[in-house]
Enzyme design. Sequence first.
Site, PDB file in Angstrom:
ATOM      1  N   HIS A 107      19.946  62.786  49.279  1.00 38.41           N
ATOM      2  CA  HIS A 107      20.065  62.654  50.734  1.00 38.41           C
ATOM      3  C   HIS A 107      19.289  61.470  51.322  1.00 38.41           C
ATOM      4  O   HIS A 107      18.649  61.597  52.378  1.00 38.41           O
ATOM      5  CB  HIS A 107      19.648  63.955  51.421  1.00 38.41           C
ATOM      6  CG  HIS A 107      20.538  65.127  51.106  1.00 38.41           C
ATOM      7  ND1 HIS A 107      21.870  64.991  50.812  1.00 38.41           N
ATOM      8  CD2 HIS A 107      20.270  66.474  51.025  1.00 38.41           C
ATOM      9  CE1 HIS A 107      22.400  66.182  50.579  1.00 38.41           C
ATOM     10  NE2 HIS A 107      21.459  67.092  50.692  1.00 38.41           N
ATOM     11  N   HIS A 181      24.701  68.198  57.700  1.00 36.80           N
ATOM     12  CA  HIS A 181      24.167  69.195  56.775  1.00 36.80           C
ATOM     13  C   HIS A 181      23.914  70.547  57.458  1.00 36.80           C
ATOM     14  O   HIS A 181      22.959  71.251  57.111  1.00 36.80           O
ATOM     15  CB  HIS A 181      22.884  68.662  56.135  1.00 36.80           C
ATOM     16  CG  HIS A 181      22.611  69.208  54.776  1.00 36.80           C
ATOM     17  ND1 HIS A 181      22.208  70.510  54.577  1.00 36.80           N
ATOM     18  CD2 HIS A 181      22.690  68.655  53.556  1.00 36.80           C
ATOM     19  CE1 HIS A 181      22.036  70.705  53.277  1.00 36.80           C
ATOM     20  NE2 HIS A 181      22.323  69.596  52.632  1.00 36.80           N
ATOM     21  N   GLU A 318      29.732  69.996  53.451  1.00 31.64           N
ATOM     22  CA  GLU A 318      29.362  68.608  53.736  1.00 31.64           C
ATOM     23  C   GLU A 318      30.519  67.703  53.348  1.00 31.64           C
ATOM     24  O   GLU A 318      30.764  67.469  52.174  1.00 31.64           O
ATOM     25  CB  GLU A 318      28.107  68.245  52.943  1.00 31.64           C
ATOM     26  CG  GLU A 318      26.925  69.146  53.233  1.00 31.64           C
ATOM     27  CD  GLU A 318      25.990  69.266  52.027  1.00 31.64           C
ATOM     28  OE1 GLU A 318      25.467  68.247  51.566  1.00 31.64           O
ATOM     29  OE2 GLU A 318      25.804  70.386  51.535  1.00 31.64           O
TER      30      GLU A 318
END
Length: 353
Positions: A107, A181, A318
Amino acid sequence: MGVSSKPFGVTGDGAPQVELFTLTNARGHAVRITNYGAIVTGLEVPDRDGEVADVVLGFDTLDEYLASHPYFGAVVGRLGNRLAGGKFTLDGLEYTIAQNDGPNSLHGGLKGFDKVLWQAEGRETPDGPALVLSYVSADGEEGYPGELSVRVTYTWANRDVFRVEYRAETTKPTVLNVTQHAYFNLAGAGAGDVLGHELQIFADRFTPIDETLIPTGELRSVAGTPLDFRAPHVLGERIGADDEQLANGGGYDHNYVLNSADGSLARAVRVVESTTGRAMEVWTTEPGVQLYSGNFLDSANVGKSGKTYHKYYGFCLETQHFPDSPNHPEFPSAVLRPGQTWRTTTEFRFSAG
Ligand code: BGC
């Protein structure tokens, strides 16, 4: 109806005020967003009896978002999901991003888009209230090349559609994979686990992963596996199956290769929570969607109104380019070059019945 804001705290001494925005659509339903991390902190939708509940996991205070948490409601980037070994090569140059997830980068690195302050501007549009969030990521930030100007537009459309539009431009060739997210529980955040939600995923294939959750490169058919959601299945039905992929992910933590691959806005997932009748469809222009069943949540995650988010208490969908794309030339390209504009759109469409 419209956009309102109030102070949400500060990230440190002398730092600018962080705001908490409320977008209220024509049906009177609210979405709350903070410009710290572009985080969606609340999203309220009715059940079949008109009873409204907040269906995303999160916190009541900025301080809790500043402490460590598993990306609740945030925009992740520059490179969402995993990068093997925290390394990639682009145009013959090697780049290194922090290994913040075992041997891999996850991420965006140590301080990704979920931990920066975005510029925010509220707007009224014919479709419903909107919030435009902008951020300029410096050349070399977290190890990624190029100054990247990124914009996320959240529109809370009057028919209870939450639209997320991403746009980015760069000064040097770079890689990108931005996504939302949010963790959902359509029965209400903290109401219990999400294993009873029924899911349908419009994907014939997925990208199998190794023990560190990096794709092997294969695009594997879901047929005959517990990852097959082509017909609706309850999330928990096969989550405990003796299966190498579920073992590697600790549950579902897999990227699906969406059947619609032409970049048009297409239906990716349909979710129904039968006790409340709440349903959510995810539509996207992206080639993939990560189904994450909240496997790493545990009793350390105490959220809004003091409710604990245990394992499987929320799921994420996602929408994305495939994980570790920079190291897989055969995957849809996550490269962005100067002069190009990165544009993707995802919609979360809510209803009840
Ligand atoms: C990843 C999970 C990770 C979670 C929260 C998801 O996108 O696929 O493996 O634990 O994010 O960090």
